[in-house]
Design a protein around this motif. Structure first.
Motif, PDB file in Angstrom:
ATOM      1  N   UNK A   1       1.271  12.783 -10.178  1.00 23.32           N
ATOM      2  CA  UNK A   1       0.964  14.219 -10.252  1.00 23.32           C
ATOM      3  C   UNK A   1       0.865  14.819  -8.847  1.00 23.32           C
ATOM      4  N   UNK A   2       0.269  14.086  -7.921  1.00 26.94           N
ATOM      5  CA  UNK A   2       0.100  14.586  -6.551  1.00 26.94           C
ATOM      6  C   UNK A   2       1.412  14.535  -5.777  1.00 26.94           C
ATOM      7  N   UNK A   3       2.202  13.486  -6.042  1.00 21.23           N
ATOM      8  CA  UNK A   3       3.490  13.267  -5.370  1.00 21.23           C
ATOM      9  C   UNK A   3       3.331  13.287  -3.837  1.00 21.23           C
ATOM     10  N   UNK A   4       2.542  12.343  -3.307  1.00 24.06           N
ATOM     11  CA  UNK A   4       2.301  12.336  -1.854  1.00 24.06           C
ATOM     12  C   UNK A   4       3.509  11.839  -1.067  1.00 24.06           C
ATOM     13  N   UNK A   5       3.661  12.352   0.120  1.00 24.18           N
ATOM     14  CA  UNK A   5       4.696  11.849   1.030  1.00 24.18           C
ATOM     15  C   UNK A   5       4.323  10.444   1.494  1.00 24.18           C
ATOM     16  N   UNK A   6       3.067  10.289   1.952  1.00 17.10           N
ATOM     17  CA  UNK A   6       2.552   8.988   2.366  1.00 17.10           C
ATOM     18  C   UNK A   6       1.139   8.815   1.824  1.00 17.10           C
ATOM     19  N   UNK A   7       0.757   7.554   1.606  1.00 16.75           N
ATOM     20  CA  UNK A   7      -0.615   7.206   1.258  1.00 16.75           C
ATOM     21  C   UNK A   7      -1.165   6.327   2.375  1.00 16.75           C
ATOM     22  N   UNK A   8      -2.158   6.833   3.088  1.00 16.91           N
ATOM     23  CA  UNK A   8      -2.782   6.091   4.181  1.00 16.91           C
ATOM     24  C   UNK A   8      -4.096   5.491   3.682  1.00 16.91           C
TER      25      UNK A   8
ATOM     26  N   UNK B   1       2.357  -1.178  -9.090  1.00 17.50           N
ATOM     27  CA  UNK B   1       3.021   0.053  -9.512  1.00 17.50           C
ATOM     28  C   UNK B   1       2.834   1.167  -8.483  1.00 17.50           C
ATOM     29  N   UNK B   2       1.722   1.100  -7.742  1.00 15.66           N
ATOM     30  CA  UNK B   2       1.448   2.114  -6.724  1.00 15.66           C
ATOM     31  C   UNK B   2       2.268   1.856  -5.469  1.00 15.66           C
ATOM     32  N   UNK B   3       2.145   0.650  -4.878  1.00 17.15           N
ATOM     33  CA  UNK B   3       2.851   0.414  -3.611  1.00 17.15           C
ATOM     34  C   UNK B   3       4.356   0.238  -3.782  1.00 17.15           C
ATOM     35  N   UNK B   4       4.813   0.026  -5.017  1.00 16.83           N
ATOM     36  CA  UNK B   4       6.256  -0.068  -5.258  1.00 16.83           C
ATOM     37  C   UNK B   4       6.907   1.306  -5.362  1.00 16.83           C
ATOM     38  N   UNK B   5       6.109   2.318  -5.719  1.00 18.12           N
ATOM     39  CA  UNK B   5       6.662   3.651  -5.941  1.00 18.12           C
ATOM     40  C   UNK B   5       6.265   4.664  -4.879  1.00 18.12           C
ATOM     41  N   UNK B   6       5.300   4.318  -4.045  1.00 22.09           N
ATOM     42  CA  UNK B   6       4.863   5.224  -2.990  1.00 22.09           C
ATOM     43  C   UNK B   6       4.756   4.459  -1.676  1.00 22.09           C
ATOM     44  N   UNK B   7       4.948   5.156  -0.576  1.00 20.03           N
ATOM     45  CA  UNK B   7       4.846   4.537   0.745  1.00 20.03           C
ATOM     46  C   UNK B   7       3.370   4.420   1.102  1.00 20.03           C
ATOM     47  N   UNK B   8       2.827   3.208   1.008  1.00 22.05           N
ATOM     48  CA  UNK B   8       1.406   2.951   1.246  1.00 22.05           C
ATOM     49  C   UNK B   8       1.233   2.230   2.576  1.00 22.05           C
ATOM     50  N   UNK B   9       0.382   2.771   3.419  1.00 13.11           N
ATOM     51  CA  UNK B   9       0.140   2.196   4.745  1.00 13.11           C
ATOM     52  C   UNK B   9      -1.318   1.768   4.828  1.00 13.11           C
ATOM     53  N   UNK B  10      -1.534   0.476   5.064  1.00  7.63           N
ATOM     54  CA  UNK B  10      -2.869  -0.100   5.177  1.00  7.63           C
ATOM     55  C   UNK B  10      -3.223  -0.270   6.652  1.00  7.63           C
ATOM     56  N   UNK B  11      -4.501  -0.057   6.981  1.00  4.56           N
ATOM     57  CA  UNK B  11      -4.991  -0.279   8.340  1.00  4.56           C
ATOM     58  C   UNK B  11      -5.927  -1.481   8.328  1.00  4.56           C
ATOM     59  N   UNK B  12      -5.601  -2.460   9.172  1.00  4.57           N
ATOM     60  CA  UNK B  12      -6.363  -3.713   9.190  1.00  4.57           C
ATOM     61  C   UNK B  12      -6.843  -3.989  10.608  1.00  4.57           C
TER      62      UNK B  12
END
Length: 225
Positions: A43-50, A61-72
């Motif tokens: 619904x939000x259709x984000x460009x990136x998920x930080x 299902x989330x990281x396969x369909x949206x660009x997810x960036x993790x900070x470690x």
């Protein structure tokens, strides 16, 4: 353009507002586990998920369909896994890097977008707040000029998530170690470094190192029988 900042701790909640003052776009803060779902994200259709801090497994299902960036908080591939700050300090490591990586199935194994240095001096809370500012700047840079991720290079070293019992000071042999254990657990929501007797638990916080002694606040609790 929508961007998501997902973090289940309030110390990161100012990042969306701060970024909205520096960049064009709609920055949305998610903090609950159920909010990071494919249905809601579609619904939000984000460009990136930080994702600066997230205590849950991110659905495939989330990281396969949206660009997810993790900070470690380690110089990956060194230090994959849980409790990075405490694992680093307990090993006598006082400088690290924050790695921004692509979310993949294997924990902390994704290719690296960028790294920035982080000092591990001060209390855990001070370090976390310092890292939040660095992560905000990293997100800013990535939105301006999104880098190409590079596969991690070198031998992977795995960290295990530390347990509350790992904060026991009983077996430590140096004041430096005692000081490090107190400060690395001195943050909101963390079990404190402690010593216990037959009837009481002594929890320590706000420590200062005086060379040949440590000055700290102590909370004394009766043990539950």
């Amino acid at each position: 353009m929508n961007y998501i900042i997902a973090a289940n701790h309030e110390r990161y909640s100012a990042i969306p507002e701060n970024l909205s003052k520096r960049l064009d776009g709609n920055f949305i803060f998610l903090k609950e586990k159920e909010e990071l779902s494919y249905k809601k994200l579609k619904e939000i259709n984000p460009r990136y998920i930080f994702i600066p801090h997230w205590s849950y497994i991110i659905p495939e299902e989330v990281y396969s369909n949206f660009k997810c960036i993790i900070f470690h908080m380690t110089d990956l591939p060194f230090g994959r896994g849980g409790s990075p700050l405490q694992n680093l300090i307990s090993r006598g490591i006082y400088d690290t890097k924050i790695s921004a990586i692509k979310c993949v199935k294997e924990i902390d194994a994704g290719p690296v977008y960028m790294k920035e240095p982080l000092s591990l001096y001060g209390t855990a809370e001070e370090i976390y707040l310092r890292s939040a500012k660095i992560i905000e700047d990293m997100i800013y840079k990535m939105i301006i000029d999104f880098p190409t991720p590079v596969e991690q290079i070198g031998e992977a070293v795995q960290f295990n998530r530390r347990k509350p019992s790992d904060g026991n000071l009983e077996d430590l042999e140096s004041l430096e170690k005692v000081f490090d254990y107190i400060r690395m657990l001195d943050a909101k929501g963390y079990p404190k470094a402690y010593i216990e007797t037959k009837h009481f638990i002594f929890e320590f916080q706000r420590a200062s190192f005086r060379g040949n002694s440590i000055l700290a606040d102590v909370i004394i609790k009766r043990k539950e029988m």
